[in-house]
Design a protein around this motif. Structure first.
Motif, mmCIF file in Angstrom:
data_model
loop_
_atom_site.group_PDB
_atom_site.id
_atom_site.type_symbol
_atom_site.label_atom_id
_atom_site.label_comp_id
_atom_site.label_asym_id
_atom_site.label_seq_id
_atom_site.Cartn_x
_atom_site.Cartn_y
_atom_site.Cartn_z
ATOM 1 N N PRO A 29 4.494 2.897 -4.553
ATOM 2 C CA PRO A 29 5.320 2.489 -3.414
ATOM 3 C C PRO A 29 6.354 3.489 -3.001
ATOM 4 C CG PRO A 29 6.044 1.431 -5.690
ATOM 5 C CD PRO A 29 4.492 2.213 -5.964
ATOM 6 N N ASN A 30 6.661 4.426 -3.857
ATOM 7 C CA ASN A 30 7.890 5.478 -3.396
ATOM 8 C C ASN A 30 7.191 6.597 -2.927
ATOM 9 O OD1 ASN A 30 9.750 3.615 -4.107
ATOM 10 N ND2 ASN A 30 9.908 4.394 -6.366
ATOM 11 N N SER A 31 5.888 6.615 -2.534
ATOM 12 C CA SER A 31 5.226 7.778 -1.894
ATOM 13 C C SER A 31 5.934 8.205 -0.691
ATOM 14 C CB SER A 31 3.907 7.724 -1.896
ATOM 15 O OG SER A 31 3.369 8.894 -1.244
ATOM 16 N N GLY A 32 6.441 9.326 -0.486
ATOM 17 C CA GLY A 32 7.218 10.161 0.795
ATOM 18 C C GLY A 32 8.319 9.748 0.976
ATOM 19 N N LEU A 33 9.022 9.136 -0.114
ATOM 20 C CA LEU A 33 10.460 8.483 0.237
ATOM 21 C C LEU A 33 11.204 9.768 -0.705
ATOM 22 C CD1 LEU A 33 10.061 4.743 -0.249
ATOM 23 C CD2 LEU A 33 10.038 5.890 1.957
ATOM 24 N N ASP A 34 12.697 9.502 0.076
ATOM 25 C CA ASP A 34 13.537 10.222 -0.726
ATOM 26 C C ASP A 34 14.135 9.572 -2.030
ATOM 27 O OD1 ASP A 34 16.336 8.799 -0.005
ATOM 28 O OD2 ASP A 34 15.165 8.942 1.805
ATOM 29 N N PHE A 57 0.817 -1.256 0.021
ATOM 30 C CA PHE A 57 -0.017 -0.048 -0.027
ATOM 31 C C PHE A 57 0.833 1.372 0.073
ATOM 32 C CE2 PHE A 57 -2.393 -3.307 2.220
ATOM 33 C CZ PHE A 57 -3.583 -3.528 1.113
ATOM 34 N N GLN A 58 0.204 2.531 -0.462
ATOM 35 C CA GLN A 58 1.158 3.776 -0.361
ATOM 36 C C GLN A 58 1.629 4.096 0.589
ATOM 37 O OE1 GLN A 58 -1.348 6.540 -2.663
ATOM 38 N NE2 GLN A 58 -0.133 8.294 -1.785
ATOM 39 N N GLY A 59 0.997 3.777 1.981
ATOM 40 C CA GLY A 59 1.429 4.349 3.148
ATOM 41 C C GLY A 59 2.100 3.369 3.830
ATOM 42 N N SER A 60 2.441 2.267 3.418
ATOM 43 C CA SER A 60 3.003 1.281 4.101
ATOM 44 C C SER A 60 1.831 0.349 4.871
ATOM 45 C CB SER A 60 4.150 1.386 4.929
ATOM 46 O OG SER A 60 5.250 1.725 4.490
ATOM 47 N N ALA A 61 1.040 1.064 5.350
ATOM 48 C CA ALA A 61 -0.039 0.507 6.277
ATOM 49 C C ALA A 61 0.296 -0.585 7.145
ATOM 50 C CB ALA A 61 -1.017 -0.152 5.145
ATOM 51 N N LEU A 62 1.205 -0.448 7.931
ATOM 52 C CA LEU A 62 1.609 -1.497 8.976
ATOM 53 C C LEU A 62 0.824 -1.069 10.231
ATOM 54 C CD1 LEU A 62 5.511 -1.235 8.740
ATOM 55 C CD2 LEU A 62 3.987 -3.025 7.985
ATOM 56 N N PHE A 63 0.570 -1.988 11.139
ATOM 57 C CA PHE A 63 -0.386 -1.934 12.504
ATOM 58 C C PHE A 63 0.911 -1.330 13.598
ATOM 59 C CE2 PHE A 63 -2.239 -5.213 10.184
ATOM 60 C CZ PHE A 63 -3.724 -5.075 10.007
#
Length: 253
Positions: A164-169, A84-90
């Motif tokens: 997958p790279n959203s928000g990453l440098d 997911f775009q924001g990783s969506a980890l718990f």
């Protein structure tokens, strides 16, 4: 392999996808690109089965998802990994607990086999030492790698990656791209990536589907983009000065 055949999708009177056909091949990173509002996200959600299409077929190795029963769709879900775009980890789970979660939901193997699989996946994404940490204790790039480990823990045949790279440098983005590409080829997965990151396109675009105003406007690999002759595609890909220089250099060769 996933085949999309003559797919049309509408919301009310608005047709968002127009008669789209495409083949997403196993062992390759298949990218869907397009400007915001082009329909690329709707296409991915339609392929996954989140949206039901009005016309056409979506075939998973010959199996039409639209013709499946709920039980058959549930079985298919066990063959699908999602990034997911924001990783969506718990947040309340450690990294290893996050990765183990799909096994607890879908796998009938023993707990020892679960733990062995989790360990393998974490080591594959170089996160073995972070197993006991919580998402808040690791970097964004490490969170994304943990999400990749979770996405492949069920040994999926199909992997979907939403931005997958959203928000990453840029440096971390390249690392994630490389990891997705390596896992795809290593395990022969049919990987579909929805992205607006042109660095990803030029790095891992084994196959690229360009969606423009709801139509499939072009398809090819990353190297073919230079000779696409598609002005809309070039406007998207070569929007930055860097890629304009790359194209100019390519044309001089």
């Amino acid at each position: 392999m996933i085949e999309v055949k003559n797919v049309t999708k509408s919301f009310g009177d608005l047709t968002v996808l127009h008669n789209i056909s495409a083949v997403f091949e196993a062992g390759k990173t298949n990218l869907i690109i397009g400007q915001s509002g082009s329909g690329k996200t709707v296409l991915m959600k339609s392929v996954i089965g989140i949206h039901r299409v009005e016309e056409g077929q979506i075939l998973y190795d010959g199996r039409d998802i639209a013709a499946m029963t709920k039980k058959e769709v549930f079985r298919l879900r066990r063959e699908v990994g999602m990034l997911f775009q924001g990783s969506a980890l718990f947040d309340s789970m450690t990294v290893e607990e996050n990765v183990r979660f799909p096994l607890e939901m879908f796998s009938d193997k023993s707990r020892d086999e679960w733990n062995e699989r989790v360990e393998f996946c974490l080591n594959r994404v170089e996160l073995g030492r972070a197993a006991k940490l919580y998402p808040s204790e690791i970097s964004g790039g490490m969170q994304k790698r943990a999400a990749i480990a979770r996405a492949i823990v069920l040994q999926p045949k199909y992997l979907f990656c939403d931005e997958p790279n959203s928000g990453l440098d840029p440096k971390t983005s390249l690392t994630i791209d490389k990891l997705i590409h390596e896992i795809t080829t290593e395990f022969g997965i049919t990987t579909i990536v929805n992205t607006h990151d042109m660095n990803s396109v030029m790095e891992i675009g084994d196959k690229v589907i360009f969606i423009h105003k709801g139509y499939k406007s072009w398809e090819g690999d990353k190297d073919s983009i230079f000779e696409s002759g598609n002005q809309d595609l070039e406007d998207l890909v070569f929007a930055s000065n860097l890629y304009k220089k790359v194209k100019k250099y390519h044309n001089l060769k």
